[in-house]
Write an enzyme that holds these catalytic residues in place. Sequence first.
Site, PDB file in Angstrom:
ATOM      1  N   CYS A  77       0.828  -1.199   0.000  1.00 11.35           N
ATOM      2  CA  CYS A  77       0.000   0.000   0.000  1.00 11.35           C
ATOM      3  C   CYS A  77       0.873   1.264   0.000  1.00 11.35           C
ATOM      4  CB  CYS A  77      -0.953  -0.053   1.198  1.00 11.35           C
ATOM      5  SG  CYS A  77      -2.321   1.088   1.046  1.00 11.35           S
ATOM      6  N   HIS A 170      -3.667  -5.280   1.034  1.00 12.20           N
ATOM      7  CA  HIS A 170      -3.084  -5.698   2.316  1.00 12.20           C
ATOM      8  C   HIS A 170      -3.121  -7.220   2.472  1.00 12.20           C
ATOM      9  CE1 HIS A 170      -2.600  -1.736   4.195  1.00 12.20           C
ATOM     10  NE2 HIS A 170      -3.600  -1.395   3.416  1.00 12.20           N
ATOM     11  N   GLU A 172      -1.803  -8.909   4.736  1.00 13.46           N
ATOM     12  CA  GLU A 172      -1.718  -9.300   6.149  1.00 13.46           C
ATOM     13  C   GLU A 172      -3.076  -9.470   6.810  1.00 13.46           C
ATOM     14  OE1 GLU A 172      -0.953  -6.474   4.743  1.00 13.46           O
ATOM     15  OE2 GLU A 172      -1.157  -4.728   6.049  1.00 13.46           O
TER      16      GLU A 172
END
Length: 523
Positions: A77, A170, A172
């Site tokens: 990002c 993202h 994660e």
Amino acid sequence: TILILDFGSQYSHLITRRIRECGVYCELLPCTQRIADLKFKPKGVILSGSPYSITDEGAPHVDPAVFELGVPVLGICYGLQQIALNKGGQSSLATKREYGYAELNVHHHPDHPTADKLFKGVDTKTIVWMSHGDHLESPPNGFIIIGSTSTSEYAAVAHEEEHIYGIQFHPEVSHSVEGTKILSNFVVDICGASTNWSMDSFIEKEIERIRTLVGPHGTVIGAVSGGVDSTVAAVLMKRAIGDRFHAILVDNGVMRLNECETVKKTLDDSLGINLTVADASELFLSKLKGVKDPEKKRKIIGNTFIEVFEAEAHRIDAENEKQGRDKIEWLLQGTLYPDVIESISFKGPSATIKSHHNVGGLLEDMRLNLIEPLRELFKDEVRSLGLLLGIPEDLIWRHPFPGPGIAIRVLGEVTPSQVQIARLADNIYIEEIKKAGLYRKISQAYAALLPVRSVGVMGDQRTYEQVIALRAVETKDFMTADWFEFPHDILKRISNRIINEVQGVNRVVYDISSKPPGTIEWE
Ligand code: XMP
């Protein structure tokens, strides 16, 4: 080691977490970290997301030396925008901010095997989680597109020779379906990091670190509560420096039934920790006399705690001096990773809803240095560590218990007899929850004593007694919580037992409020 540079994204700690789940050791450092000052040579670097836009005044920037390290870099990002900034790409504010699910079209490039590694084994169409305002207008020179979405043409880019990867989404967060695979591809296949990070290696490394920090004669003190964090931290200290670690358990008069004795038994007798119990219950209760305001109760308990703890520390110091040992120089704290992140992040401190008690004041008063052996760990990691260290299971899985204890569960004025009622009711409640095998399913449960009386009838007699409110919640992070759905027969048994066995209670109610708007505690 994988280095993660944190630009303040709310998800930075999740990156760390996912990578550790792959068995790879990583460290999260603030984005202002100078590469020349690094104490280790990372195998790869990850640049996190950020609440900033790259065009904001004061937006943080990465040390360009990251790209000279000669190790793979992954920008997530905002991290991707940092790559573009350094490598000559164009970023701009997206005309459409993108939040939430997006479908990523993975572009496989058999002719670019290195660039291709990031999405190895990932479906050609995969769901990812976006949360960004900036996007790439054009990729930097030499980068190829390895993924796109309907709104971001350059959602994932890679540089074949320089081993630099940038992704707009993202990986994660758990909503990115193949996110862990992507991170694993990066750290294991691309960076070649070894997958040998485990709790065992953590214990060895941490014990070594403590020994080096404290030195061969240094002394450490720390407060223990009987909760999992302080116990695990204490056992680790004991392993590292033996009896040069002094644990202090302050009996504040508002602990649970027989708690002080139980904690003493476990820590002192079973785990062999050098423990002093400071019985200050009368002091606490006398200071709480007549106080009804919850915040005042918290302050009194917090301040009195420091007073008692300090007095104990001075006493131990004097004792040490007599025996020719070193002065106490260290204070142990069971700070966990989420607290550390809160303090290094760019977000600024989150609003304090209630003043939680802590022992921060001690550091200044006694000029102690802080030692925090759990600062790299998440709660569930602390639990596995505790089990490895031989701490009994029921302590490991204990519900959290607030520092001000039963004082904030006896609503209104705290008197010894009110504390006793709340204690007895709470004890029955927890006993029955355990018997029903529900303790681990519930995140936190307790009984509160309400300062109201209601009419009842017991035998042939009219009673006018107090109300116990039962609370049980399920939660992941204690920020939001929902009330637990008990089978009715269990509630019935608990209510019967409390009313029959606890004098002064003739009514039991069950709290069915979620958080928010309610809180977990009643005060
Ligand atoms: P609330 O009531 O704010 O509670 O929803 C969230 C979590 O924090 C605990 N809590 C405290 N812990 N000192 C503590 O050490 C406090 O003053 C305090 N107040 C709430 C609460 O038990 C729950 O786990």
